[in-house]
Enzyme design. Sequence first.
Site, PDB file in Angstrom:
ATOM      1  N   HIS A   1       0.835  -1.207   0.000  1.00 29.83           N
ATOM      2  CA  HIS A   1       0.000   0.000   0.000  1.00 29.83           C
ATOM      3  C   HIS A   1       0.870   1.257   0.000  1.00 29.83           C
ATOM      4  O   HIS A   1       1.733   1.425   0.869  1.00 29.83           O
ATOM      5  CB  HIS A   1      -0.898  -0.029   1.249  1.00 29.83           C
ATOM      6  CG  HIS A   1      -1.852   1.107   1.336  1.00 29.83           C
ATOM      7  ND1 HIS A   1      -1.793   2.071   2.322  1.00 29.83           N
ATOM      8  CD2 HIS A   1      -2.902   1.438   0.552  1.00 29.83           C
ATOM      9  CE1 HIS A   1      -2.776   2.926   2.149  1.00 29.83           C
ATOM     10  NE2 HIS A   1      -3.464   2.571   1.079  1.00 29.83           N
TER      11      HIS A   1
ATOM     12  N   HIS B   1      -0.834  10.887  -2.862  1.00 28.37           N
ATOM     13  CA  HIS B   1      -2.115  10.526  -2.250  1.00 28.37           C
ATOM     14  C   HIS B   1      -3.069  11.703  -2.049  1.00 28.37           C
ATOM     15  O   HIS B   1      -4.214  11.675  -2.486  1.00 28.37           O
ATOM     16  CB  HIS B   1      -1.875   9.835  -0.904  1.00 28.37           C
ATOM     17  CG  HIS B   1      -3.131   9.406  -0.220  1.00 28.37           C
ATOM     18  ND1 HIS B   1      -3.868  10.239   0.602  1.00 28.37           N
ATOM     19  CD2 HIS B   1      -3.814   8.245  -0.271  1.00 28.37           C
ATOM     20  CE1 HIS B   1      -4.932   9.594   1.037  1.00 28.37           C
ATOM     21  NE2 HIS B   1      -4.925   8.380   0.526  1.00 28.37           N
TER      22      HIS B   1
ATOM     23  N   GLU C   1      -4.773   3.804  -8.071  1.00 26.30           N
ATOM     24  CA  GLU C   1      -6.079   4.371  -7.708  1.00 26.30           C
ATOM     25  C   GLU C   1      -6.240   5.734  -8.366  1.00 26.30           C
ATOM     26  O   GLU C   1      -5.354   6.583  -8.250  1.00 26.30           O
ATOM     27  CB  GLU C   1      -6.192   4.515  -6.181  1.00 26.30           C
ATOM     28  CG  GLU C   1      -7.511   5.179  -5.784  1.00 26.30           C
ATOM     29  CD  GLU C   1      -7.630   5.474  -4.282  1.00 26.30           C
ATOM     30  OE1 GLU C   1      -6.819   4.956  -3.482  1.00 26.30           O
ATOM     31  OE2 GLU C   1      -8.540   6.253  -3.942  1.00 26.30           O
TER      32      GLU C   1
HETATM   33  O1  G3P Z   1      -6.696   2.163  -2.439  1.00 25.69           O
HETATM   34  C1  G3P Z   1      -6.981   1.465  -1.276  1.00 25.69           C
HETATM   35  C2  G3P Z   1      -6.687   2.341  -0.174  1.00 25.69           C
HETATM   36  O2  G3P Z   1      -5.464   2.910  -0.520  1.00 25.69           O
HETATM   37  C3  G3P Z   1      -7.717   3.406  -0.009  1.00 25.69           C
HETATM   38  O3  G3P Z   1      -7.321   4.313   0.922  1.00 25.69           O
HETATM   39  O4  G3P Z   1      -6.808   6.636   1.333  1.00 25.69           O
HETATM   40  O5  G3P Z   1      -5.003   4.966   1.401  1.00 25.69           O
HETATM   41  O6  G3P Z   1      -5.987   5.642  -0.756  1.00 25.69           O
HETATM   42  P1  G3P Z   1      -6.223   5.430   0.696  1.00 25.69           P
HETATM   43 CA    CA Z   2      -5.066   4.265  -2.466  1.00 28.90          CA
END
Ligand code: G3P
Ligand code: CA
Length: 283
Positions: A55, A97, A150
């Site tokens: 992640h 992000h 994403e």
């Molecule tokens: O993309 C899955 C997860 O990353 C969603 O939360 O805020 O870390 O992008 P975030």
């Molecule tokens: Ca994400």
Amino acid sequence: MNDQKNLSVSSPPPKRRRRRECLVFPVILLALAFYYALYFLLRGPLPANPQLIAHRGGADYNPENTMAAFRHAVEMDADWLEMDVQRTQDGVLVVIHDETVDRTTNGVGNVGDFTLEQLRALDAGNGEQIPTFEEVIALAKDVNVGLLPEAKSPSLYPNVETEMVNAVVEADYLSQTVFQSFEMEAVENLHRANAAVVACPLYRLWWEVDASAPPGDAPVLCPMAEMLLVNPWLVREAHRAGREVYVWFGVLENPMMMRTMLAFGVDGLMTNDPLMLGDVLNR
Ligand code: G3P
Ligand code: CA
């Protein structure tokens, strides 16, 4: 004097009420045990090879969403690199992000107000630069790991879904990419951009999920892990509909939670700590 008299009359509570109160906790525990036992009984076979997804590149070890993080994630045996994609003022897809650069760099302002050159001048941690999406695709392709980009805040960047898909198609890496978004329209747009796209809707709440007909007929669903604690049946529903489930963690990211998700039958876990998940997976 009167007050003292009243107090002695109103306490202690009647015996029966106390007995009832004592029973509440064990009854709740029993009901929960039954709920999860029933799930484990009916859940079906577990996935043979749950996927380890870094992640933001494995944000516990390096500045998030940087090339250093993605390279290290590969060394930590990640199967997939997860990242967040936005767009600069001059139209370049970049990996970051937040909608602003404030938290993750030494700059201030909206990502979309910077040119690529201006963004590149910022320090994203330990002297790292904000990478372009193209750079991260090239790395993933070079080392043959999956790509899980994403579309972050896509409504701020019209047509960004098509641009993301085109970038991956140009690199000939579509077959190893799963796109994601919290915005269901963006998931549809990703799928519309190319029928071969695999796009995964991100969910914070279980009642948002329709495992039988998700947006873009998504073959992968990505709920927050914590919601599966409340409703693990979602995993079974997804599997019965021929879909996989990749989870991401809100606040409860620890080995016990990872083991619980694996026991629920999830197909992939996005983690900030690839080494922790590697241990849990006995790699
Ligand atoms: O993309 C899955 C997860 O990353 C969603 O939360 O805020 O870390 O992008 P975030
Ligand atoms: Ca994400």
